[in-house]
Write a protein that holds these residues in place. Structure first.
Motif, PDB file in Angstrom:
ATOM      1  N   CYS A  24     -41.858 -20.096 -45.030  1.00 44.41           N
ATOM      2  CA  CYS A  24     -42.847 -20.535 -46.021  1.00 44.41           C
ATOM      3  C   CYS A  24     -44.219 -20.788 -45.405  1.00 44.41           C
ATOM      4  N   ARG A  27     -47.243 -18.520 -46.417  1.00 49.22           N
ATOM      5  CA  ARG A  27     -46.855 -17.791 -47.632  1.00 49.22           C
ATOM      6  C   ARG A  27     -46.562 -18.791 -48.728  1.00 49.22           C
ATOM      7  N   THR A  28     -46.495 -18.312 -49.951  1.00 48.85           N
ATOM      8  CA  THR A  28     -46.155 -19.211 -51.041  1.00 48.85           C
ATOM      9  C   THR A  28     -44.640 -19.380 -51.112  1.00 48.85           C
TER      10      THR A  28
END
Length: 155
Positions: A24, A27-28
């Protein structure tokens, strides 16, 4: 163990959960959840559970801010590494004790702390890192200058 609501019970190892939390970074959470076909809430829970456990490096410059967890009723304080954007600490509350607890979770020789100039923030930062430089964030700096210009134009 967790249940998808279809009667399917899946188990995961701690190594897997930590690996998902590590994916994560940068990144989303929704992208990671889609990639591994996991529920968003599960990935989100793992991320917040394991993100602050493994800090990659010791922080020298940190960012501190508070945010609402429930439409202005409940707050949390978050500390991020200014260089990498990595989550270093997150605690519920936004009073001096909560901010101090969040800052004490940071390891390293902290030289500067970026935050708004809320009195609770300033008091906690001076208590935990007395040698660190307290820096006003850009958003509040622009806001203060804009308000000062507006007041000056009225006179």
């Amino acid at each position: 163990m967790y249940d998808y609501g279809l009667g399917l019970v899946r188990t995961s190892t701690e190594v897997f959960r930590k690996g998902i939390a590590k994916r994560c970074h940068g990144r989303t959470i929704s992208d990671v959840a889609r990639e591994y076909s996991l529920p968003y809430t599960t990935v989100e829970r793992w991320f917040y559970q394991y993100a602050s456990v493994e800090t990659m490096e010791r922080a020298t410059h940190v960012l501190v801010d508070e945010f609402a967890t429930r439409k202005g009723h409940h707050y949390a304080t978050i500390v991020l590494d200014a260089k990498s954007g990595q989550l270093l600490s997150i605690v519920p509350g936004r009073d001096v004790a909560a901010i101090s607890a969040a800052l004490q979770g940071v390891s390293g020789d902290v030289r500067s702390v970026v935050s708004d100039f809320a009195p609770a923030m300033a008091k906690a930062i001076n208590h935990v890192f007395p040698e660190a430089e307290h820096v006003l964030d850009r958003f509040h700096l622009v806001q203060f200058v804009t308000d000062a210009l507006r007041r000056r134009r009225r006179f």
